[in-house]
Design a protein around this motif. Structure first.
Motif, PDB file in Angstrom:
ATOM      1  N   THR A  63       0.891  -1.136  -0.040  1.00 64.34           N
ATOM      2  CA  THR A  63       0.086  -0.150   0.056  1.00 64.34           C
ATOM      3  C   THR A  63       0.822   1.328  -0.046  1.00 64.34           C
ATOM      4  O   THR A  63       1.782   1.589   1.035  1.00 64.34           O
ATOM      5  CB  THR A  63      -0.955  -0.041   1.040  1.00 64.34           C
ATOM      6  OG1 THR A  63      -1.594  -1.110   1.196  1.00 64.34           O
ATOM      7  CG2 THR A  63      -1.977   1.185   1.175  1.00 64.34           C
ATOM      8  N   PHE A  64       0.639   1.938  -1.232  1.00 65.09           N
ATOM      9  CA  PHE A  64       1.444   3.253  -1.097  1.00 65.09           C
ATOM     10  C   PHE A  64       1.447   4.069  -0.171  1.00 65.09           C
ATOM     11  O   PHE A  64       2.328   4.858   0.346  1.00 65.09           O
ATOM     12  CB  PHE A  64       1.303   3.845  -2.457  1.00 65.09           C
ATOM     13  CG  PHE A  64       1.776   5.037  -3.131  1.00 65.09           C
ATOM     14  CD1 PHE A  64       1.085   6.350  -3.123  1.00 65.09           C
ATOM     15  CD2 PHE A  64       3.244   4.916  -3.177  1.00 65.09           C
ATOM     16  CE1 PHE A  64       1.691   7.485  -3.481  1.00 65.09           C
ATOM     17  CE2 PHE A  64       3.790   6.326  -3.627  1.00 65.09           C
ATOM     18  CZ  PHE A  64       3.147   7.511  -3.848  1.00 65.09           C
ATOM     19  N   SER A  65       0.202   4.391   0.453  1.00 64.79           N
ATOM     20  CA  SER A  65      -0.149   5.438   1.526  1.00 64.79           C
ATOM     21  C   SER A  65       0.734   4.942   2.872  1.00 64.79           C
ATOM     22  O   SER A  65       0.835   5.788   3.717  1.00 64.79           O
ATOM     23  CB  SER A  65      -1.660   5.489   1.683  1.00 64.79           C
ATOM     24  OG  SER A  65      -2.117   4.213   2.416  1.00 64.79           O
ATOM     25  N   ARG A  66       1.193   3.646   3.005  1.00 65.86           N
ATOM     26  CA  ARG A  66       1.771   3.524   3.988  1.00 65.86           C
ATOM     27  C   ARG A  66       3.323   4.075   4.204  1.00 65.86           C
ATOM     28  O   ARG A  66       3.763   3.910   5.145  1.00 65.86           O
ATOM     29  CB  ARG A  66       2.053   1.799   4.157  1.00 65.86           C
ATOM     30  CG  ARG A  66       0.603   1.231   4.313  1.00 65.86           C
ATOM     31  CD  ARG A  66       1.163  -0.295   4.605  1.00 65.86           C
ATOM     32  NE  ARG A  66       1.968  -0.707   5.481  1.00 65.86           N
ATOM     33  CZ  ARG A  66       2.484  -2.102   5.831  1.00 65.86           C
ATOM     34  NH1 ARG A  66       1.967  -2.862   4.963  1.00 65.86           N
ATOM     35  NH2 ARG A  66       3.086  -2.164   6.647  1.00 65.86           N
ATOM     36  N   TYR A  67       3.645   4.662   3.200  1.00 59.92           N
ATOM     37  CA  TYR A  67       5.150   5.314   3.168  1.00 59.92           C
ATOM     38  C   TYR A  67       5.144   6.745   2.776  1.00 59.92           C
ATOM     39  O   TYR A  67       4.256   7.169   2.057  1.00 59.92           O
ATOM     40  CB  TYR A  67       5.973   4.578   1.955  1.00 59.92           C
ATOM     41  CG  TYR A  67       5.866   3.106   2.110  1.00 59.92           C
ATOM     42  CD1 TYR A  67       4.862   1.798   1.643  1.00 59.92           C
ATOM     43  CD2 TYR A  67       6.829   2.401   3.178  1.00 59.92           C
ATOM     44  CE1 TYR A  67       5.088   0.774   2.014  1.00 59.92           C
ATOM     45  CE2 TYR A  67       7.108   1.176   3.407  1.00 59.92           C
ATOM     46  CZ  TYR A  67       5.923   0.117   2.561  1.00 59.92           C
ATOM     47  OH  TYR A  67       5.937  -0.783   2.957  1.00 59.92           O
ATOM     48  N   TYR A  68       6.102   7.350   3.340  1.00 58.90           N
ATOM     49  CA  TYR A  68       6.415   8.693   2.831  1.00 58.90           C
ATOM     50  C   TYR A  68       7.323   8.563   1.805  1.00 58.90           C
ATOM     51  O   TYR A  68       8.047   7.531   1.645  1.00 58.90           O
ATOM     52  CB  TYR A  68       7.023   9.736   4.115  1.00 58.90           C
ATOM     53  CG  TYR A  68       7.917   9.113   4.801  1.00 58.90           C
ATOM     54  CD1 TYR A  68       7.825   8.714   6.069  1.00 58.90           C
ATOM     55  CD2 TYR A  68       9.391   9.162   4.191  1.00 58.90           C
ATOM     56  CE1 TYR A  68       9.052   8.588   6.888  1.00 58.90           C
ATOM     57  CE2 TYR A  68      10.424   8.711   4.969  1.00 58.90           C
ATOM     58  CZ  TYR A  68      10.423   8.534   6.546  1.00 58.90           C
ATOM     59  OH  TYR A  68      11.437   8.084   7.178  1.00 58.90           O
ATOM     60  N   MET A  69       7.596   9.489   0.860  1.00 58.34           N
ATOM     61  CA  MET A  69       8.198   9.344  -0.331  1.00 58.34           C
ATOM     62  C   MET A  69       9.452  10.300  -0.292  1.00 58.34           C
ATOM     63  O   MET A  69       9.256  11.581   0.070  1.00 58.34           O
ATOM     64  CB  MET A  69       7.288   9.378  -1.579  1.00 58.34           C
ATOM     65  CG  MET A  69       6.240   8.416  -1.696  1.00 58.34           C
ATOM     66  SD  MET A  69       6.755   6.696  -1.546  1.00 58.34           S
ATOM     67  CE  MET A  69       7.687   6.728  -3.172  1.00 58.34           C
ATOM     68  N   GLY A  70      10.666   9.900  -0.995  1.00 57.75           N
ATOM     69  CA  GLY A  70      11.559  10.993  -1.117  1.00 57.75           C
ATOM     70  C   GLY A  70      12.297  10.743  -2.547  1.00 57.75           C
ATOM     71  O   GLY A  70      12.064   9.940  -3.399  1.00 57.75           O
ATOM     72  N   TRP A  71      12.786  11.783  -2.779  1.00 51.04           N
ATOM     73  CA  TRP A  71      13.719  12.034  -4.162  1.00 51.04           C
ATOM     74  C   TRP A  71      14.981  12.275  -3.579  1.00 51.04           C
ATOM     75  O   TRP A  71      15.321  13.286  -2.754  1.00 51.04           O
ATOM     76  CB  TRP A  71      13.311  13.143  -4.795  1.00 51.04           C
ATOM     77  CG  TRP A  71      12.017  12.943  -5.776  1.00 51.04           C
ATOM     78  CD1 TRP A  71      10.755  13.092  -5.528  1.00 51.04           C
ATOM     79  CD2 TRP A  71      12.061  11.968  -6.986  1.00 51.04           C
ATOM     80  NE1 TRP A  71       9.814  12.813  -6.564  1.00 51.04           N
ATOM     81  CE2 TRP A  71      10.638  11.981  -7.402  1.00 51.04           C
ATOM     82  CE3 TRP A  71      12.805  11.338  -7.680  1.00 51.04           C
ATOM     83  CZ2 TRP A  71      10.229  11.451  -8.526  1.00 51.04           C
ATOM     84  CZ3 TRP A  71      12.625  10.716  -8.903  1.00 51.04           C
ATOM     85  CH2 TRP A  71      11.151  10.944  -9.271  1.00 51.04           C
ATOM     86  N   PHE A  72      16.079  11.482  -4.048  1.00 53.86           N
ATOM     87  CA  PHE A  72      17.647  11.763  -4.034  1.00 53.86           C
ATOM     88  C   PHE A  72      18.153  11.758  -5.129  1.00 53.86           C
ATOM     89  O   PHE A  72      17.594  11.704  -6.077  1.00 53.86           O
ATOM     90  CB  PHE A  72      18.120  10.478  -3.080  1.00 53.86           C
ATOM     91  CG  PHE A  72      17.855  10.563  -1.562  1.00 53.86           C
ATOM     92  CD1 PHE A  72      16.510  10.225  -1.237  1.00 53.86           C
ATOM     93  CD2 PHE A  72      18.552  10.704  -0.624  1.00 53.86           C
ATOM     94  CE1 PHE A  72      16.112  10.066   0.228  1.00 53.86           C
ATOM     95  CE2 PHE A  72      18.365  10.877   0.729  1.00 53.86           C
ATOM     96  CZ  PHE A  72      16.994  10.522   1.099  1.00 53.86           C
ATOM     97  N   ARG A  73      19.294  12.334  -5.085  1.00 52.24           N
ATOM     98  CA  ARG A  73      20.256  12.615  -6.332  1.00 52.24           C
ATOM     99  C   ARG A  73      21.671  12.216  -6.022  1.00 52.24           C
ATOM    100  O   ARG A  73      22.128  12.167  -4.968  1.00 52.24           O
ATOM    101  CB  ARG A  73      20.299  13.699  -7.179  1.00 52.24           C
ATOM    102  CG  ARG A  73      20.697  14.859  -6.170  1.00 52.24           C
ATOM    103  CD  ARG A  73      20.457  16.309  -6.785  1.00 52.24           C
ATOM    104  NE  ARG A  73      20.946  17.481  -6.112  1.00 52.24           N
ATOM    105  CZ  ARG A  73      20.650  18.767  -6.456  1.00 52.24           C
ATOM    106  NH1 ARG A  73      19.751  19.002  -7.521  1.00 52.24           N
ATOM    107  NH2 ARG A  73      21.259  19.711  -5.908  1.00 52.24           N
TER     108      ARG A  73
END
Length: 125
Positions: A28-38
């Protein structure tokens, strides 16, 4: 397991814009917070932006604050990174990540469990 696939990278001139997308599948996508790294060649992977489970809270690295915007679509299980006013120093592979440790740690690599393969962004001067 969560599978993450990034898209939207490419070559752009200084001052241009790109919109990166990250498609999530699996748990379930909503269980996670999401980030971008580079990660640029020869450099450490660095935090860019993060968005909370509900989308109500966001973190940005100082270097991108005011130029980049992170957002998420809970219906489509996607997260986006709108990048404006791009600079040559933004050139890197951009990776999407999903994390579930406390939100206070969301600017750190250790907070993220799942990672995508990355998409290349190149900004020409």
């Amino acid at each position: 397991q969560v599978q993450l696939v990034e898209s939207g990278g490419g070559l752009v001139q200084t001052g241009g814009s790109l919109r990166l997308s990250c498609t999530a599948s699996g748990r379930t996508f909503s269980r996670y917070y999401m980030g971008w790294f580079r990660q640029a060649p020869g450099k450490e992977r660095e935090f860019v932006a993060a968005i909370s489970w509900s989308g109500a809270s966001r973190y940005y690295a100082d270097s991108v604050n005011g130029r980049f915007t992170i957002s998420r679509d809970g219906v489509k299980d996607m997260v986006y990174l709108q990048m404006n006013s791009l600079r040559p120093e933004d050139t890197a592979v951009y990776l999407c990540a999903a994390g579930g440790v406390g939100w206070a740690a969301a600017t750190t690599r250790r907070a993220y469990t799942y990672w995508g393969q990355g998409t290349q962004v190149t900004v020409s001067s």
